[in-house]
Design a protein around this motif. Structure first.
Motif, PDB file in Angstrom:
ATOM      1  N   LEU A 364     -16.548 -39.358  11.032  1.00  0.00           N
ATOM      2  CA  LEU A 364     -16.364 -37.619  10.544  1.00  0.00           C
ATOM      3  C   LEU A 364     -14.762 -37.630  10.718  1.00  0.00           C
ATOM      4  CD1 LEU A 364     -17.010 -36.461   7.432  1.00  0.00           C
ATOM      5  CD2 LEU A 364     -17.902 -34.071   8.637  1.00  0.00           C
ATOM      6  N   GLY A 365     -14.654 -37.233  11.974  1.00  0.00           N
ATOM      7  CA  GLY A 365     -12.754 -37.058  12.150  1.00  0.00           C
ATOM      8  C   GLY A 365     -13.140 -36.173  14.133  1.00  0.00           C
ATOM      9  N   THR A 366     -12.418 -35.774  14.521  1.00  0.00           N
ATOM     10  CA  THR A 366     -11.948 -35.283  15.476  1.00  0.00           C
ATOM     11  C   THR A 366     -12.289 -33.525  15.743  1.00  0.00           C
ATOM     12  OG1 THR A 366     -11.219 -37.215  15.890  1.00  0.00           O
ATOM     13  CG2 THR A 366     -10.435 -35.166  18.045  1.00  0.00           C
ATOM     14  N   ILE A 367     -12.222 -33.231  16.304  1.00  0.00           N
ATOM     15  CA  ILE A 367     -12.036 -31.403  16.102  1.00  0.00           C
ATOM     16  C   ILE A 367     -11.540 -31.857  17.437  1.00  0.00           C
ATOM     17  CG2 ILE A 367     -12.715 -29.206  17.801  1.00  0.00           C
ATOM     18  CD1 ILE A 367     -15.622 -29.966  15.910  1.00  0.00           C
ATOM     19  N   VAL A 368     -10.276 -30.650  17.219  1.00  0.00           N
ATOM     20  CA  VAL A 368      -8.521 -30.678  18.271  1.00  0.00           C
ATOM     21  C   VAL A 368      -9.102 -29.331  18.781  1.00  0.00           C
ATOM     22  CG1 VAL A 368      -6.836 -31.314  18.878  1.00  0.00           C
ATOM     23  CG2 VAL A 368      -8.353 -32.895  17.024  1.00  0.00           C
ATOM     24  N   SER A 369      -8.722 -28.605  19.557  1.00  0.00           N
ATOM     25  CA  SER A 369      -8.413 -27.308  20.131  1.00  0.00           C
ATOM     26  C   SER A 369      -7.158 -26.836  19.436  1.00  0.00           C
ATOM     27  CB  SER A 369      -7.923 -27.136  21.564  1.00  0.00           C
ATOM     28  OG  SER A 369      -7.640 -27.321  22.495  1.00  0.00           O
ATOM     29  N   SER A 370      -6.432 -25.737  18.611  1.00  0.00           N
ATOM     30  CA  SER A 370      -5.084 -25.764  18.599  1.00  0.00           C
ATOM     31  C   SER A 370      -4.513 -24.415  19.561  1.00  0.00           C
ATOM     32  CB  SER A 370      -5.032 -25.498  16.879  1.00  0.00           C
ATOM     33  OG  SER A 370      -6.274 -23.846  16.484  1.00  0.00           O
ATOM     34  N   SER A 371      -4.948 -24.479  20.216  1.00  0.00           N
ATOM     35  CA  SER A 371      -5.135 -22.691  21.356  1.00  0.00           C
ATOM     36  C   SER A 371      -5.235 -22.650  22.216  1.00  0.00           C
ATOM     37  CB  SER A 371      -5.306 -21.426  20.692  1.00  0.00           C
ATOM     38  OG  SER A 371      -7.038 -21.581  20.757  1.00  0.00           O
ATOM     39  N   GLU A 372      -5.121 -22.117  23.334  1.00  0.00           N
ATOM     40  CA  GLU A 372      -6.225 -21.910  24.463  1.00  0.00           C
ATOM     41  C   GLU A 372      -7.396 -21.394  24.342  1.00  0.00           C
ATOM     42  OE1 GLU A 372      -3.986 -17.578  25.386  1.00  0.00           O
ATOM     43  OE2 GLU A 372      -3.917 -18.225  27.273  1.00  0.00           O
ATOM     44  N   CYS A 373      -8.367 -21.554  25.152  1.00  0.00           N
ATOM     45  CA  CYS A 373      -9.686 -21.188  25.176  1.00  0.00           C
ATOM     46  C   CYS A 373     -10.008 -19.750  25.899  1.00  0.00           C
ATOM     47  CB  CYS A 373     -10.794 -21.686  25.608  1.00  0.00           C
ATOM     48  SG  CYS A 373     -10.169 -24.031  24.730  1.00  0.00           S
ATOM     49  N   VAL A 374     -10.114 -19.108  25.647  1.00  0.00           N
ATOM     50  CA  VAL A 374     -10.170 -17.811  26.407  1.00  0.00           C
ATOM     51  C   VAL A 374     -11.352 -17.237  26.339  1.00  0.00           C
ATOM     52  CG1 VAL A 374      -8.291 -16.916  25.736  1.00  0.00           C
ATOM     53  CG2 VAL A 374     -10.176 -15.996  24.204  1.00  0.00           C
ATOM     54  N   ASN A 375     -11.922 -16.612  27.845  1.00  0.00           N
ATOM     55  CA  ASN A 375     -12.961 -15.302  27.532  1.00  0.00           C
ATOM     56  C   ASN A 375     -13.388 -13.837  26.623  1.00  0.00           C
ATOM     57  OD1 ASN A 375     -14.157 -16.878  29.656  1.00  0.00           O
ATOM     58  ND2 ASN A 375     -13.422 -16.406  30.477  1.00  0.00           N
ATOM     59  N   SER A 376     -13.804 -13.575  26.354  1.00  0.00           N
ATOM     60  CA  SER A 376     -13.837 -12.606  25.248  1.00  0.00           C
ATOM     61  C   SER A 376     -15.234 -11.962  25.148  1.00  0.00           C
ATOM     62  CB  SER A 376     -13.647 -13.404  23.764  1.00  0.00           C
ATOM     63  OG  SER A 376     -12.843 -12.528  23.012  1.00  0.00           O
ATOM     64  N   TYR A 377     -15.107 -10.614  25.106  1.00  0.00           N
ATOM     65  CA  TYR A 377     -15.699  -9.550  25.078  1.00  0.00           C
ATOM     66  C   TYR A 377     -16.689 -10.304  23.486  1.00  0.00           C
ATOM     67  CZ  TYR A 377     -18.884  -5.685  26.128  1.00  0.00           C
ATOM     68  OH  TYR A 377     -19.898  -4.608  26.031  1.00  0.00           O
ATOM     69  N   PHE A 378     -15.520  -9.368  22.739  1.00  0.00           N
ATOM     70  CA  PHE A 378     -16.325 -10.079  20.965  1.00  0.00           C
ATOM     71  C   PHE A 378     -16.406 -10.980  21.088  1.00  0.00           C
ATOM     72  CE2 PHE A 378     -14.481 -11.330  17.001  1.00  0.00           C
ATOM     73  CZ  PHE A 378     -15.079  -9.994  16.201  1.00  0.00           C
ATOM     74  N   GLY A 379     -16.540 -11.920  21.739  1.00  0.00           N
ATOM     75  CA  GLY A 379     -16.988 -13.325  21.405  1.00  0.00           C
ATOM     76  C   GLY A 379     -18.827 -12.987  21.399  1.00  0.00           C
ATOM     77  N   ASP A 380     -18.227 -12.746  22.822  1.00  0.00           N
ATOM     78  CA  ASP A 380     -19.586 -12.385  23.491  1.00  0.00           C
ATOM     79  C   ASP A 380     -21.026 -11.449  22.829  1.00  0.00           C
ATOM     80  OD1 ASP A 380     -19.070 -14.541  25.419  1.00  0.00           O
ATOM     81  OD2 ASP A 380     -18.268 -13.135  26.682  1.00  0.00           O
ATOM     82  N   THR A 381     -20.089 -10.778  22.355  1.00  0.00           N
ATOM     83  CA  THR A 381     -20.900  -9.183  21.982  1.00  0.00           C
ATOM     84  C   THR A 381     -20.252  -9.068  20.314  1.00  0.00           C
ATOM     85  OG1 THR A 381     -19.162  -7.563  22.318  1.00  0.00           O
ATOM     86  CG2 THR A 381     -20.648  -8.488  24.184  1.00  0.00           C
ATOM     87  N   GLN A 382     -19.841  -9.514  19.394  1.00  0.00           N
ATOM     88  CA  GLN A 382     -19.483  -9.529  18.154  1.00  0.00           C
ATOM     89  C   GLN A 382     -19.907 -10.716  17.368  1.00  0.00           C
ATOM     90  OE1 GLN A 382     -17.510  -5.744  17.159  1.00  0.00           O
ATOM     91  NE2 GLN A 382     -16.883  -6.113  19.018  1.00  0.00           N
ATOM     92  N   LEU A 383     -18.687 -11.419  18.050  1.00  0.00           N
ATOM     93  CA  LEU A 383     -18.558 -13.039  16.614  1.00  0.00           C
ATOM     94  C   LEU A 383     -19.932 -13.503  16.644  1.00  0.00           C
ATOM     95  CD1 LEU A 383     -16.430 -14.385  15.415  1.00  0.00           C
ATOM     96  CD2 LEU A 383     -16.260 -15.574  17.550  1.00  0.00           C
ATOM     97  N   THR A 384     -20.220 -14.068  15.229  1.00  0.00           N
ATOM     98  CA  THR A 384     -21.765 -14.661  14.895  1.00  0.00           C
ATOM     99  C   THR A 384     -21.782 -15.992  14.863  1.00  0.00           C
ATOM    100  OG1 THR A 384     -23.997 -14.159  14.691  1.00  0.00           O
ATOM    101  CG2 THR A 384     -22.208 -12.884  13.462  1.00  0.00           C
TER     102      THR A 384
END
Length: 431
Positions: A364-384
């Motif tokens: 169907l296609g390919t997922i490509v990163s378009s930024s650095e990948c980061v640890n994130s307290y917001f990602g761990d506790t709020q982003l859903t």
């Protein structure tokens, strides 16, 4: 990120020739535009020179209201009297239902995202990425039993991009967040985000479903959030297939495919999770995909959505060493992924029938990163990431009921478009 002209530039036009009268007119127009913008987006801040609505202001509607329109005066949560099934709160004034103690309460409502949904996809990305990068610290994994004291219904009913106040991530509690881009194949016959040649973007969060230990390894998983203009985001969850209580020990996050479906849950630990998940869906080992097909990236609704039964995500070449690591080691590996890295080739299996006959699907296609990948307290506790019910998919493709056998889902009875149990806030199949 696109660089669109401002409303003022669009209205005044490129052939505008300044003079005193025109200058006064321009001031009046810009003042009027500022008033309109404030009405549409009451909480503004500048990000990269652009006005962006803040989540804190725009998501309050979905976080503290009830099915009767009451205002919550306590956090929403579930209690043991209904097996921690539905979230409720105490309400302001004499609104809702009166309890045994004389206090008024009502069931919480999480399916209104307010003005945030009305923003463009690129503005949503700017703001969410800012939140992701505010605090680079990772969270921690809570006690495993915490999953049973939260409502699983809210996981399926909440259409916001952030968790309601008071909720925690009982699993998938730590991960790394990256921006991504995706272009669907020219041969795709699906709609919405996956229509032929469609270009989309969003956030992907990679991590282990449980803590990484020297004796248990990891359970690779991810949430993918496709951002769309003027409507809610499109989300999909995927896991590596590690059946039973004693799965094979995995150390390489990209070592085996991930999918929105895993083997039916079995064993004591997985069986307990199955009982909890079965409060919200009959098919406890997979999430539905139909919402991804209902809107294009620009928010245009699709009259007749077409979507696959299964998405399989195979590494596009990226591999980590097969060596024992701890959780910090996994996070170090994930945050080392540079922008522009092909992450996953995405294969689509069209129907349960195709899956039963062993189809690996079409690319169907390919997922490509378009930024650095980061640890994130917001990602761990709020982003859903919203979980789609397979019942929503069956509602649109009822022919699947003859192809999808109960044992394929670990279900105890026939599958149909109705969830086994719902909360009063349930709005029926997503539309």
């Amino acid at each position: 990120v696109s660089t669109q002209s401002t409303w003022g530039e669009q209205i005044l036009g490129e052939r505008y020739i300044p003079n005193k009268a025109h200058s006064n007119m321009k001031i009046l127009i810009l003042l009027a535009l500022a008033t309109v913008c404030a009405a549409r987006c009451p909480y503004l801040e500048k990000i990269q020179g652009r006005d962006v609505c803040t989540l804190e202001g725009l998501l309050e509607v979905g976080a503290d209201t009830t099915i009767s329109g009451c205002k919550c005066v306590s956090k929403c949560g579930a209690t043991i009297d209904d097996r921690f099934n539905c979230d409720w709160c105490y309400t302001d004034g004499e609104c809702g239902n009166v309890g045994l103690t004389g206090k008024f309460w009502d069931y919480c409502k999480f399916n209104e995202a307010g003005d945030f949904e009305k923003q463009s996809a690129d503005l949503k990305m700017l703001y969410l990425w800012k939140k992701v990068n505010e605090d680079p610290q990772s969270s921690t994994y809570p006690l495993p039993t915490s999953v049973f004291s939260e409502s699983v219904q809210t996981t399926f009913d909440n259409q916001l991009d952030v968790l309601p106040p008071g909720r925690i991530k009982a699993i998938h509690s730590v991960g790394a967040v990256c921006q991504f881009k995706f272009q669907a194949s020219s041969h795709s016959n699906y709609t919405g985000l996956f229509e032929a040649n469609a270009q989309s973007f969003g956030l992907i969060r990679l991590g282990s479903a449980q803590p990484v230990t020297s004796h248990a390894g990891m359970v690779p998983g991810m949430g993918i959030k496709f951002l769309r203009s003027n409507v809610r985001s499109g989300n999909v969850l995927a896991l590596a297939d590690t059946p039973g209580d004693f799965p094979p020990t995995l150390w390489n996050f990209f070592g085996q495919p991930l999918a929105n479906r895993v083997s039916p849950l079995s064993g004591i630990k997985q069986g307990t999770l199955k009982i909890k998940s079965s409060q919200a869906t009959k098919c406890t080992n997979m999430v539905g995909l139909s919402d991804l097909a209902k809107f294009k990236v620009d928010g245009t609704p699709v009259k007749k959505p077409n979507f696959p039964f299964l998405l399989r995500f195979e590494s596009a070449g990226l591999q980590f060493p097969e060596e024992v690591i701890d959780h910090a080691g996994l996070q170090d590996q994930l945050t080392s992924i540079p922008p522009g890295t092909p992450l996953f080739n995405v294969f689509a299996v069209d129907s349960p029938g195709s899956f039963n006959f062993g189809s690996n699907g079409s690319l169907l296609g390919t997922i490509v990163s378009s930024s650095e990948c980061v640890n994130s307290y917001f990602g761990d506790t709020q982003l859903t990431f919203h979980h789609g019910r397979i019942e929503d998919d069956i509602f649109l493709k009822p022919e699947w009921t003859d192809q999808l056998h109960p044992e394929d889902c670990g279900a105890s009875g026939p599958l149909d478009a109705e969830p086994p149990k719902t909360c009063p806030s349930y709005i029926g199949t997503w539309h």
